[in-house]
Motif scaffolding. Structure first.
Motif, PDB file in Angstrom:
ATOM      1  N   LEU A   1       4.982  -7.342   4.986  1.00  0.00           N
ATOM      2  CA  LEU A   1       5.114  -5.969   6.021  1.00  0.00           C
ATOM      3  C   LEU A   1       6.092  -4.948   5.237  1.00  0.00           C
ATOM      4  O   LEU A   1       6.105  -3.500   5.015  1.00  0.00           O
ATOM      5  CB  LEU A   1       4.479  -5.937   7.694  1.00  0.00           C
ATOM      6  CG  LEU A   1       3.363  -5.687   7.650  1.00  0.00           C
ATOM      7  CD1 LEU A   1       2.044  -6.257   6.943  1.00  0.00           C
ATOM      8  CD2 LEU A   1       3.041  -6.373   9.810  1.00  0.00           C
ATOM      9  N   ILE A   2       7.044  -5.641   5.564  1.00  0.00           N
ATOM     10  CA  ILE A   2       8.368  -5.254   5.334  1.00  0.00           C
ATOM     11  C   ILE A   2       9.237  -5.534   4.005  1.00  0.00           C
ATOM     12  O   ILE A   2       8.811  -6.326   3.571  1.00  0.00           O
ATOM     13  CB  ILE A   2       9.922  -5.810   6.330  1.00  0.00           C
ATOM     14  CG1 ILE A   2       8.736  -5.654   8.067  1.00  0.00           C
ATOM     15  CG2 ILE A   2      10.630  -4.984   6.550  1.00  0.00           C
ATOM     16  CD1 ILE A   2       8.318  -4.100   8.115  1.00  0.00           C
TER      17      ILE A   2
ATOM     18  N   ALA B   1       1.156  -0.671   4.570  1.00  0.00           N
ATOM     19  CA  ALA B   1       1.606  -1.295   5.975  1.00  0.00           C
ATOM     20  C   ALA B   1       2.332  -0.451   6.649  1.00  0.00           C
ATOM     21  O   ALA B   1       2.519  -0.138   7.784  1.00  0.00           O
ATOM     22  CB  ALA B   1       2.475  -2.298   5.892  1.00  0.00           C
ATOM     23  N   SER B   2       2.447   0.559   6.171  1.00  0.00           N
ATOM     24  CA  SER B   2       3.135   1.594   6.894  1.00  0.00           C
ATOM     25  C   SER B   2       2.779   2.279   8.689  1.00  0.00           C
ATOM     26  O   SER B   2       3.507   3.135   9.093  1.00  0.00           O
ATOM     27  CB  SER B   2       3.390   3.330   5.787  1.00  0.00           C
ATOM     28  OG  SER B   2       2.311   3.629   5.303  1.00  0.00           O
TER      29      SER B   2
ATOM     30  N   THR C   1      -1.609  -7.159   5.942  1.00  0.00           N
ATOM     31  CA  THR C   1      -2.094  -6.052   4.827  1.00  0.00           C
ATOM     32  C   THR C   1      -1.900  -6.285   3.701  1.00  0.00           C
ATOM     33  O   THR C   1      -0.585  -6.802   2.938  1.00  0.00           O
ATOM     34  CB  THR C   1      -1.219  -4.674   5.133  1.00  0.00           C
ATOM     35  OG1 THR C   1      -0.042  -4.771   4.996  1.00  0.00           O
ATOM     36  CG2 THR C   1      -1.285  -3.703   6.445  1.00  0.00           C
ATOM     37  N   ILE C   2      -2.649  -5.699   1.811  1.00  0.00           N
ATOM     38  CA  ILE C   2      -2.270  -5.643   0.805  1.00  0.00           C
ATOM     39  C   ILE C   2      -3.556  -4.301   0.280  1.00  0.00           C
ATOM     40  O   ILE C   2      -4.034  -3.569   1.149  1.00  0.00           O
ATOM     41  CB  ILE C   2      -3.702  -6.916   0.386  1.00  0.00           C
ATOM     42  CG1 ILE C   2      -3.145  -8.516   1.077  1.00  0.00           C
ATOM     43  CG2 ILE C   2      -3.578  -7.331  -0.844  1.00  0.00           C
ATOM     44  CD1 ILE C   2      -3.389  -9.142   0.887  1.00  0.00           C
ATOM     45  N   SER C   3      -3.126  -4.522  -0.252  1.00  0.00           N
ATOM     46  CA  SER C   3      -3.185  -2.981  -0.608  1.00  0.00           C
ATOM     47  C   SER C   3      -3.848  -3.096  -1.779  1.00  0.00           C
ATOM     48  O   SER C   3      -4.640  -4.052  -2.183  1.00  0.00           O
ATOM     49  CB  SER C   3      -2.087  -2.089  -1.930  1.00  0.00           C
ATOM     50  OG  SER C   3      -2.200  -2.748  -3.166  1.00  0.00           O
ATOM     51  N   ARG C   4      -5.655  -2.036  -1.257  1.00  0.00           N
ATOM     52  CA  ARG C   4      -6.550  -2.204  -2.568  1.00  0.00           C
ATOM     53  C   ARG C   4      -6.374  -2.592  -3.722  1.00  0.00           C
ATOM     54  O   ARG C   4      -6.628  -2.907  -4.802  1.00  0.00           O
ATOM     55  CB  ARG C   4      -7.249  -1.009  -2.367  1.00  0.00           C
ATOM     56  CG  ARG C   4      -8.861  -0.586  -2.843  1.00  0.00           C
ATOM     57  CD  ARG C   4      -9.316   0.591  -3.382  1.00  0.00           C
ATOM     58  NE  ARG C   4     -10.702  -0.168  -3.355  1.00  0.00           N
ATOM     59  CZ  ARG C   4     -11.992   0.149  -3.055  1.00  0.00           C
ATOM     60  NH1 ARG C   4     -11.509   1.607  -2.351  1.00  0.00           N
ATOM     61  NH2 ARG C   4     -13.150   0.067  -3.535  1.00  0.00           N
ATOM     62  N   GLN C   5      -5.298  -1.396  -4.177  1.00  0.00           N
ATOM     63  CA  GLN C   5      -5.397  -2.238  -6.226  1.00  0.00           C
ATOM     64  C   GLN C   5      -4.824  -3.290  -6.155  1.00  0.00           C
ATOM     65  O   GLN C   5      -5.700  -3.768  -7.010  1.00  0.00           O
ATOM     66  CB  GLN C   5      -4.233  -1.126  -6.300  1.00  0.00           C
ATOM     67  CG  GLN C   5      -4.481  -0.171  -6.691  1.00  0.00           C
ATOM     68  CD  GLN C   5      -3.523   1.034  -6.963  1.00  0.00           C
ATOM     69  OE1 GLN C   5      -1.368   0.707  -6.251  1.00  0.00           O
ATOM     70  NE2 GLN C   5      -2.953   1.671  -8.311  1.00  0.00           N
TER      71      GLN C   5
END
Lengths: 312, 484
Positions: B17-18, B28-29, B82-86
């Protein structure tokens, strides 16, 4: 539907009904015993007798007082018919059959079991008992309501109804037996007329008081109460109604296998005309009825739960 | 008191996250921003709500102890990961590639064994494998697929890249917890689902159903699909019931099934015997059929292998699929991908030393205090040595074990497993190590879950995430950061 699952659903319904009936019985007794004259020898222990628990009770307790009886009926985990045992069995049966039930059913049953377990002391102490028992009864009715409102009228539903109606019929015969036994055990020379009190209480235990008043429209009398609870065609807890409903549910199930036997039993007849009909012969008749109910259960199990066929 | 992110320090580990500079990572923002606005009381309230929800939903797993089996509430941390979709899209493509190659590999092993003849994988590894089933040679399951349901464990190392830690091709569990974690989070942090672009995950049961249905030997509109469970005392019983219910399939135990003289599988129902087309079995190979494997098994169904070999019933996963989730075979997966698909692996393996190789074993024995040693065929984190956390006595014991049976052990460097903020005592947020288990399906089509089950080591500094050993879990969010 799997035979094993059908069996679990049937038992879940029986335990749900049993838990509610037990809570109801204790609640009604709470009320009744305040009204009885001190000379009358109807005590809490009668509840243990109704539930065929005398032997087991004496293995666990010496004193037949209110506290022990209520503990035995509500909380005792060595008593397989206690309210907590029933709720636990209900939970285990639903847990292993929940793939055919609405998922909220499992959540509600789980919540109810947690509520009962965490607050059981309230049921044992007299001051909080009423509120606690109401919580249990409402919980059971909530589950029944959820099932009635969401379950497809498929075989699972039929097995639910079979279990519920058979358990109800059984309880009704036990309530009548308790009434008859209570009156037989009183001293006939006692001037206080207990009939009204006892039969009124039998009605209340079966949630039958108001329906009785509306249907029978006479004062509460033993023969009328017995006929109402055994033979009324509309009251949902009368033995006749429960058995007719069972036969109806069974008729919706597949009649597979050669050993299929009809679920509708031939009931023994017994004419109830006046108070003299409610003596020992009446108690024997009730006992015969319970044997018939056990036979109905065996037929259900034989038709749908056991399956020893070998495939071709 | 409000959350003070300045106090949060993941050290030299990659935090989910950080970022290294102390500011939240892109996906995660919104989450961290939202958490910052919650005071301690509110956080405590949400945590309790999650706890109550888990109890009411009856989400549980069974732990085996000396005092008997305990049904425990599912351990859950309310802060999502969280993980980005990309990044996820790339990872999912890599996971599908991997499973396609593994299925080609298994099918080859039970037929021509080209990969052994071409000496890409040494033959003796297969001959010595406890999960190779000679009974399966020559069997051709539908679509040539053996492992229909795969749970692959991923870890993120200090460099922020995903690595495959292991493939579970036998009876991987956890997917129901992934789904339940999401329902719990929706109840506990509902506001976030309105404002953030969190991809849904709830199509898994439907995809699983389609996967299983496409295996049916009978071309009928409604094939009879069942989930075969060892029963209520199994640690994953909750999941078996959950999946059966979600798919509308029957949840059966071995005693509900019977194989006829016609080599068809039937289940005992209130209508009499009904033919079964597809069995999603959640019991181990060796317990499947007492006629073929363990004679004392009461969990299985006598004759099941006969029916399966004749193609009268589909088994998912197919017996024998476990040959590819051996931890020694794992070391060869990059070569396996190249051999069958002629592609470069999209996700890397963790560096692995095979104790069977003299040179590599010497290195392992000299570095037991730095390495993680694993038996080739255990799951659930049992029988492992975590070097840096071990005593000299334990290291000596493992040295003996390795020398006695080198084929059965591999070693890997201790990974700098990534961390994420986790709610600990007194509502403080502290970094805890975690991994990720996505689930991949293959039959006619290939599918990968959106994210997976995140498992967290709840003890400070610990790397053991298995729920049977005190691990917890988190909801996993694949966040589309490009949609505004």
């Amino acid at each position: 539907m799997l035979s094993r699952v059908a069996e679990r659903i049937y038992w879940a319904a029986r335990y749900l009904e049993r838990a509610e009936n037990t809570a109801r019985l204790v609640g009604v007794y709470d009320n009744l015993l305040f009204d009885l004259p001190r000379s009358v020898n109807i005590g809490w222990f009668n509840l243990v007798v109704i539930n065929s628990g005398t032997e087991l009770f004496h293995e666990r307790y010496r004193v037949q007082d209110e506290r022990n009886v209520v503990k035995f009926l509500l909380a005792d985990d060595t008593n397989p018919s206690s309210m907590l045992s029933s709720l636990l069995c209900l939970r285990e049966n639903i847990r292993t059959a929940r793939d055919v039930l609405p998922s909220e059913a499992w959540e509600l049953v789980n919540e109810l079991h947690l509520f009962a377990r965490n607050n059981i002391q309230q049921g044992i102490n007299r001051s909080d008992r009423h509120v606690f028992l109401n919580g249990i009864i409402e919980g059971c009715q909530g589950i029944n309501g959820l099932l009635a409102g969401t379950m497809s009228r498929d075989p699972a539903w039929s097995f639910m109804r079979l279990g519920c109606n058979l358990e109800r019929a059984d309880m009704t015969t036990r309530l009548l037996d308790a009434g008859a036994a209570a009156l037989l055990s009183t001293d006939p020379s006692d001037p206080t007329s207990l009939d009204q009190l006892v039969w009124g209480n039998v009605l209340r235990s079966g949630s039958a008081y108001m329906p009785y008043r509306r249907t029978v429209r006479t004062a509460v009398s033993g023969p009328e109460v017995a006929n109402f609870l055994l033979d009324d065609e509309h009251f949902p807890r009368s033995v006749r109604f429960c058995l007719e409903q069972s036969a109806l549910s069974a008729s919706r199930l597949p009649d597979s296998g050669e050993q299929y036997s009809p679920v509708k039993p031939v009931l023994p007849t017994y004419a109830i005309e006046d108070d003299s009909s409610l003596g020992q012969n009446f108690r024997d008749h009730l006992n015969d009825l319970q044997l018939v109910l056990m036979d109905v259960h065996k037929r259900i199990a034989g038709n749908w739960f056991l399956c020893d066929e070998t495939p071709g | 008191m409000y959350i003070d992110w300045k106090q949060y320090d993941p050290g030299h580990f990659f935090d989910e996250l950080i970022g290294a500079d102390g500011s939240p990572r892109d996906p995660a923002s919104k989450l961290t921003h939202y958490l910052t606005d919650l005071n301690t009381e509110e956080l405590e309230k949400r945590r309790k709500m999650a706890e109550a929800t888990i109890q009411e939903m009856g989400v549980s797993f069974t732990v085996y102890t000396e005092e008997g089996n305990i049904d425990r509430a599912w351990p859950f941390d309310i802060i999502p990961r969280t993980i980005s979709r990309q990044q996820w899209d790339k990872t999912a493509a890599g996971l599908k590639q991997r499973l396609r190659a593994l299925n080609l590999f298994i099918d080859d092993l039970y037929h021509e064994q080209r990969i052994l003849k071409d000496k890409v994988v040494p033959r003796y590894l297969i001959e010595n494998s406890t999960n190779f089933r000679p009974e399966c040679i020559g069997v051709s399951p539908p679509h040539g697929v053996w492992a229909h349901i795969c749970g692959t464990d991923l870890v993120r190392d200090g460099d922020g890249e995903f690595y495959v830690l292991e493939d579970n091709l036998r009876v991987p569990s956890g997917v129901s917890y992934m789904l339940e974690n999401r329902s719990i989070t929706k109840r506990v942090l509902p506001e976030l689902f309105e404002n953030d672009n969190i991809l849904p995950i709830d199509d898994y049961p439907a995809r699983l159903f389609d996967t299983l249905a496409s295996l049916s030997p009978r071309q009928v509109k409604q094939p009879e699909i069942v989930v075969l469970t060892p029963g209520i005392f199994n640690s994953a019983y909750f999941e078996h019931a959950f999946l059966a219910q979600q798919m509308g399939a029957e949840l059966v135990e071995g005693s509900d099934l019977v194989v006829g003289d016609d080599d068809m599988v039937y289940m005992r129902t209130i209508d009499g015997l009904t033919r079964v087309d597809v069995i999603y079995r959640r019991i181990d190979d060796l317990f499947l059929d007492p006629e073929v494997f363990r004679k004392d098994s009461t969990l299985g169904v006598p004759g099941l292998m006969r029916a399966w070999k004749k193609g009268n019933v589909a088994l998912a996963n197919a017996p024998g699929a476990g040959v590819a989730d051996d931890k020694v075979i794992y070391a060869y997966v990059p070569q396996i991908i190249k051999y069958y698909l002629d592609e470069e692996p999209l996700i890397r393996n963790v560096e692995t030393f095979l104790c069977d190789d003299d040179k590599q074993r010497r290195y392992v024995l000299a570095n037991l205090d730095k390495l993680v040693v694993k038996p080739a065929n255990e799951s659930g984190g049992y029988g492992m040595l975590v070097g840096p956390h071990s005593t000299q006595k334990e290291q000596a014991r493992f040295a003996e074990l390795i020398k006695a049976n080198p084929r059965n052990y591999i070693a890997q460097p201790t990974l700098a497993l990534s961390t994420a903020p986790t709610l600990v005592a007194n509502n403080n947020l502290e970094p805890r190590h975690l991994d990720l288990r996505p689930f991949i399906l293959q039959a006619r089509d290939t599918y990968c879950t959106t994210g997976g089950l995140t498992r967290v080591a709840m003890t400070k500094g610990s790397l053991v995430v298995n729920s049977s050993q005190g691990g917890g879990s988190k909801d996993t969010w694949i966040v589309d950061t490009e949609v505004k």
